[in-house]
Write a protein that holds these residues in place. Structure first.
Motif, PDB file in Angstrom:
ATOM      1  N   ARG A 222       0.766  -1.151   0.031  1.00 26.18           N
ATOM      2  CA  ARG A 222       0.061  -0.090   0.098  1.00 26.18           C
ATOM      3  C   ARG A 222       0.725   1.363   0.143  1.00 26.18           C
ATOM      4  NH1 ARG A 222      -3.316   3.382   1.802  1.00 26.18           N
ATOM      5  NH2 ARG A 222      -5.215   3.742   0.771  1.00 26.18           N
ATOM      6  N   VAL A 223       0.551   2.540  -0.770  1.00 29.29           N
ATOM      7  CA  VAL A 223       1.555   3.227  -1.187  1.00 29.29           C
ATOM      8  C   VAL A 223       0.990   5.075  -1.039  1.00 29.29           C
ATOM      9  CG1 VAL A 223       3.207   4.205  -2.799  1.00 29.29           C
ATOM     10  CG2 VAL A 223       2.996   2.287  -2.778  1.00 29.29           C
ATOM     11  N   PRO A 224       0.942   5.151   0.126  1.00 26.08           N
ATOM     12  CA  PRO A 224      -0.252   6.309   0.557  1.00 26.08           C
ATOM     13  C   PRO A 224       0.188   7.674  -1.045  1.00 26.08           C
ATOM     14  CG  PRO A 224       1.619   6.060   2.061  1.00 26.08           C
ATOM     15  CD  PRO A 224       2.138   5.104   1.218  1.00 26.08           C
ATOM     16  N   GLY A 225      -1.345   8.200  -1.234  1.00 26.46           N
ATOM     17  CA  GLY A 225      -1.936   8.916  -2.336  1.00 26.46           C
ATOM     18  C   GLY A 225       0.050   9.907  -2.214  1.00 26.46           C
ATOM     19  N   ASP A 226       0.790  10.673  -1.199  1.00 28.24           N
ATOM     20  CA  ASP A 226       1.454  11.841  -1.237  1.00 28.24           C
ATOM     21  C   ASP A 226       2.361  11.138  -1.484  1.00 28.24           C
ATOM     22  OD1 ASP A 226       2.574  10.527   0.921  1.00 28.24           O
ATOM     23  OD2 ASP A 226       1.421  12.302   2.194  1.00 28.24           O
ATOM     24  N   ARG A 227       2.659   9.701  -2.341  1.00 28.96           N
ATOM     25  CA  ARG A 227       4.060   9.456  -2.251  1.00 28.96           C
ATOM     26  C   ARG A 227       4.473   9.343  -3.715  1.00 28.96           C
ATOM     27  NH1 ARG A 227       6.365   3.919   0.525  1.00 28.96           N
ATOM     28  NH2 ARG A 227       5.070   4.459   2.739  1.00 28.96           N
ATOM     29  N   ILE A 228       3.288   9.935  -4.381  1.00 23.03           N
ATOM     30  CA  ILE A 228       3.589   9.358  -6.122  1.00 23.03           C
ATOM     31  C   ILE A 228       4.486  10.794  -6.893  1.00 23.03           C
ATOM     32  CG2 ILE A 228       1.191  11.906  -6.711  1.00 23.03           C
ATOM     33  CD1 ILE A 228       1.236   9.771  -8.696  1.00 23.03           C
ATOM     34  N   VAL A 229       5.229  10.721  -8.126  1.00 21.07           N
ATOM     35  CA  VAL A 229       5.892  11.218  -8.344  1.00 21.07           C
ATOM     36  C   VAL A 229       5.392  12.132  -9.568  1.00 21.07           C
ATOM     37  CG1 VAL A 229       8.385  11.704  -9.046  1.00 21.07           C
ATOM     38  CG2 VAL A 229       8.055  10.144  -7.543  1.00 21.07           C
ATOM     39  N   GLY A 230       4.924  13.557  -9.706  1.00 22.45           N
ATOM     40  CA  GLY A 230       4.771  13.669 -10.266  1.00 22.45           C
ATOM     41  C   GLY A 230       3.042  13.434 -10.572  1.00 22.45           C
ATOM     42  N   ALA A 231       2.273  13.208 -12.412  1.00 26.33           N
ATOM     43  CA  ALA A 231       0.864  12.788 -11.841  1.00 26.33           C
ATOM     44  C   ALA A 231       0.939  11.682 -12.108  1.00 26.33           C
ATOM     45  CB  ALA A 231       0.577  14.170 -13.292  1.00 26.33           C
ATOM     46  N   PRO A 232      -0.511  10.756 -12.461  1.00 21.61           N
ATOM     47  CA  PRO A 232      -0.454   9.661 -12.643  1.00 21.61           C
ATOM     48  C   PRO A 232      -0.426  10.009 -14.286  1.00 21.61           C
ATOM     49  CG  PRO A 232      -2.030  10.361 -11.509  1.00 21.61           C
ATOM     50  CD  PRO A 232      -1.186  10.640 -11.492  1.00 21.61           C
ATOM     51  N   GLY A 233       0.293   8.973 -14.854  1.00 22.07           N
ATOM     52  CA  GLY A 233       0.047   8.819 -16.899  1.00 22.07           C
ATOM     53  C   GLY A 233       1.675   9.469 -17.212  1.00 22.07           C
ATOM     54  N   GLU A 234       2.309   9.704 -15.830  1.00 25.45           N
ATOM     55  CA  GLU A 234       3.539  10.771 -15.933  1.00 25.45           C
ATOM     56  C   GLU A 234       5.526  10.152 -16.409  1.00 25.45           C
ATOM     57  OE1 GLU A 234       2.701  15.355 -16.067  1.00 25.45           O
ATOM     58  OE2 GLU A 234       4.035  14.625 -14.591  1.00 25.45           O
ATOM     59  N   GLY A 235       4.663   8.894 -15.629  1.00 25.29           N
ATOM     60  CA  GLY A 235       6.068   8.141 -14.826  1.00 25.29           C
ATOM     61  C   GLY A 235       7.310   7.987 -15.683  1.00 25.29           C
ATOM     62  N   LEU A 236       6.541   7.348 -16.875  1.00 23.40           N
ATOM     63  CA  LEU A 236       7.511   6.752 -17.939  1.00 23.40           C
ATOM     64  C   LEU A 236       8.412   8.053 -18.607  1.00 23.40           C
ATOM     65  CD1 LEU A 236       8.433   4.089 -18.550  1.00 23.40           C
ATOM     66  CD2 LEU A 236       7.509   3.824 -20.808  1.00 23.40           C
ATOM     67  N   LYS A 237       7.711   8.834 -18.862  1.00 26.19           N
ATOM     68  CA  LYS A 237       8.163  10.102 -19.393  1.00 26.19           C
ATOM     69  C   LYS A 237       9.394  11.179 -18.243  1.00 26.19           C
ATOM     70  CE  LYS A 237       6.046  14.739 -19.120  1.00 26.19           C
ATOM     71  NZ  LYS A 237       5.671  15.655 -19.532  1.00 26.19           N
ATOM     72  N   ILE A 238       9.376  10.773 -17.168  1.00 25.07           N
ATOM     73  CA  ILE A 238      10.059  11.364 -16.503  1.00 25.07           C
ATOM     74  C   ILE A 238      10.764  10.452 -15.947  1.00 25.07           C
ATOM     75  CG2 ILE A 238      10.166  10.796 -13.530  1.00 25.07           C
ATOM     76  CD1 ILE A 238       7.680  12.912 -13.163  1.00 25.07           C
ATOM     77  N   ALA A 239      11.091   9.083 -16.481  1.00 21.64           N
ATOM     78  CA  ALA A 239      11.815   7.798 -15.994  1.00 21.64           C
ATOM     79  C   ALA A 239      12.669   8.216 -16.948  1.00 21.64           C
ATOM     80  CB  ALA A 239      11.704   7.024 -16.127  1.00 21.64           C
ATOM     81  N   LEU A 240      12.206   8.083 -18.677  1.00 23.57           N
ATOM     82  CA  LEU A 240      12.970   8.073 -19.471  1.00 23.57           C
ATOM     83  C   LEU A 240      13.911   9.654 -19.667  1.00 23.57           C
ATOM     84  CD1 LEU A 240      10.731   6.785 -22.238  1.00 23.57           C
ATOM     85  CD2 LEU A 240      13.223   5.617 -21.140  1.00 23.57           C
ATOM     86  N   ARG A 241      13.159  10.530 -19.228  1.00 20.94           N
ATOM     87  CA  ARG A 241      14.374  12.108 -18.878  1.00 20.94           C
ATOM     88  C   ARG A 241      15.321  12.244 -18.132  1.00 20.94           C
ATOM     89  NH1 ARG A 241      11.131  16.746 -17.243  1.00 20.94           N
ATOM     90  NH2 ARG A 241      12.479  18.074 -16.892  1.00 20.94           N
ATOM     91  N   THR A 242      14.975  11.684 -16.623  1.00 20.81           N
ATOM     92  CA  THR A 242      16.108  11.037 -16.229  1.00 20.81           C
ATOM     93  C   THR A 242      17.568  10.465 -16.304  1.00 20.81           C
ATOM     94  OG1 THR A 242      14.116  10.322 -14.078  1.00 20.81           O
ATOM     95  CG2 THR A 242      16.112   9.694 -13.793  1.00 20.81           C
ATOM     96  N   LEU A 243      16.839   9.396 -17.223  1.00 13.92           N
ATOM     97  CA  LEU A 243      18.551   8.460 -17.729  1.00 13.92           C
ATOM     98  C   LEU A 243      18.758   9.683 -18.975  1.00 13.92           C
ATOM     99  CD1 LEU A 243      16.088   5.083 -18.595  1.00 13.92           C
ATOM    100  CD2 LEU A 243      17.325   5.696 -16.348  1.00 13.92           C
ATOM    101  N   ASP A 244      17.783  10.309 -19.769  1.00 20.45           N
ATOM    102  CA  ASP A 244      18.403  10.790 -20.150  1.00 20.45           C
ATOM    103  C   ASP A 244      20.266  11.920 -19.841  1.00 20.45           C
ATOM    104  OD1 ASP A 244      17.235  10.614 -22.768  1.00 20.45           O
ATOM    105  OD2 ASP A 244      15.938  12.238 -22.349  1.00 20.45           O
ATOM    106  N   HIS A 245      19.461  12.441 -18.340  1.00 20.40           N
ATOM    107  CA  HIS A 245      20.127  12.761 -17.511  1.00 20.40           C
ATOM    108  C   HIS A 245      21.673  12.288 -16.851  1.00 20.40           C
ATOM    109  CE1 HIS A 245      19.331  16.958 -17.366  1.00 20.40           C
ATOM    110  NE2 HIS A 245      18.036  16.615 -17.333  1.00 20.40           N
ATOM    111  N   THR A 246      21.686  10.613 -16.010  1.00 20.74           N
ATOM    112  CA  THR A 246      22.442   9.956 -15.833  1.00 20.74           C
ATOM    113  C   THR A 246      23.184   9.064 -16.339  1.00 20.74           C
ATOM    114  OG1 THR A 246      20.174   8.228 -15.351  1.00 20.74           O
ATOM    115  CG2 THR A 246      20.494  10.046 -13.407  1.00 20.74           C
TER     116      THR A 246
END
Length: 384
Positions: A222-246
């Protein structure tokens, strides 16, 4: 800034390099062989890096970090990797795990987690890959289903670096099974002590043995709602942008491993005698060293240019990040292999660190996107 300053590190960068090198040689290098031999987490390295604020230098001052720029962070990773690749994954993975928060999380989420990492009280891992979704990340099976004001997460993640020593994990999961592929994934922060969150056995690896790699399992977490990173559905976009930097930091790690190998090889050929003279005097050996140094310096310049683009958030970062990671890791594999060759039989035994460096170099061609994927990223940018 004149055009000629673009390719020069600042005095601050070079002072940082000296400081990190001193810590690496004095407090990390003495444990590197044992860490590899025993597949033991490099606790001495973590302690030394935390004591000197080199464990997560990328975190901004507003979140109690030292606010190192992208190039400075690469220099830290490079200098640690020069003596121990496993230890260099401490600053590298802290950046990888927190970068989704830095790029996409609310200020409230950033303030909850980043100061703890900056203070050295917690490490952060990154959960993207799965058994059937390595290069094909959008094919992930992990799912998070809405439940009241939170989510219930089920699934698994594979090959997670520093799993078991990290306190927090950025985890990607499908939140809209019927949604468009790639736009139906969300990112969450998981805590190591979340109920239903367990770890697989440590993987038995070719290299980077001091950095634990394990599977993550989620059984109705169970993951509380206040632990989401960004908006629902944005996860992969954020993940791929992360990889551009890392990806740039993996390039830096590869450069560090290669530099360590070249240093060892140069020292050896100046001492070793055959046919009545030092083998450094043979032209064949000199040509090998010249090629190794040339590849290494090309890789370093590519990584530093990509780091500058990462810092500025340039539009062409996806190409440069992929190119730097791909070129530097290929170069590191070639340079470490040639360094083993230059030492002959001595290079093949554990009395010298080169066989370890060669094994450690291999992973840089594989993780954070295989070099085949990097070439696809580059081609896609060219064909846009």
């Amino acid at each position: 800034m004149s055009d000629f300053d673009l390719f020069r590190t600042t005095e601050d960068h070079e002072e940082l390099r000296e400081a990190v090198r001193s810590v690496a040689e004095g407090r990390i290098a003495p444990h590197a062989a044992e860490v590899d031999e025993k597949s033991a987490f490099p606790q001495e390295a973590l302690d030394a890096l935390v004591a000197t604020d080199f464990h997560a230098p990328h975190i901004a001052e507003e979140y109690d970090g030292v606010g190192a720029d992208a190039l400075a962070t690469c220099i830290v990773i490079e200098e640690v990797a020069r003596v121990c690749a496993s230890s260099s994954l401490i600053p590298a993975v802290n950046k990888l795990g927190t970068m989704p928060l830095i790029l996409g999380a609310s200020d409230e989420v950033k303030r909850r987690y980043l100061p703890e990492v900056a203070g050295g009280e917690a490490m952060f891992s990154y959960g993207l890959s799965e058994r059937e979704a390595g290069s094909d990340t959008a094919n992930m099976r992990s799912q998070a289903v809405p439940d009241g004001d939170g989510w219930v997460l089920n699934g698994q993640k594979s090959w997670i670096t520093n799993a078991g020593v990290s306190k927090y994990y950025t985890v990607l999961a499908v939140t809209d099974p019927e949604g468009a592929r790639g736009r139906n994934v969300s990112a969450f922060v998981l805590h190591a002590d979340d109920e239903g969150f367990t770890l697989g056995e440590p993987e038995r690896k070719l290299g980077i043995k001091g950095s634990p790699t394990r599977e993550l399992f989620f059984d109705n977490v169970r993951v509380p709602g206040d632990r989401i990173v960004g908006a629902p559905g944005e996860g992969l976009k954020i993940a791929l942008r992360t990889l551009d930097h890392t990806r740039v930091t993996i390039g830096a790690q590869a450069v560090g491993i290669a530099q360590g190998a070249l240093d060892q090889a140069v020292a050896y050929v100046k001492e070793r005698k055959q046919f009545g003279k030092h083998i450094a005097e043979f032209q064949g050996v000199q040509f090998m060293l010249a090629d190794m140094a040339m590849k290494l310096e090309t890789a370093r310049q590519m990584v530093y240019v990509a780091a500058a683009k990462s810092e500025r958030g340039d539009e062409d970062l996806p190409f440069y990040g992929a190119a730097a990671k791909c070129y530097a890791s290929d170069a590191a594999m070639e340079i470490t292999t040639d360094a083993v060759q230059l030492l002959g039989g001595a290079g093949y035994v554990k009395d010298f660190p080169l066989e370890r460096m060669m094994r450690d170099a291999k992973i840089t061609q594989i993780y954070e996107g295989t070099n085949q994927i990097q070439r696809m990223v580059m081609a896609r940018q060219l064909l846009k």
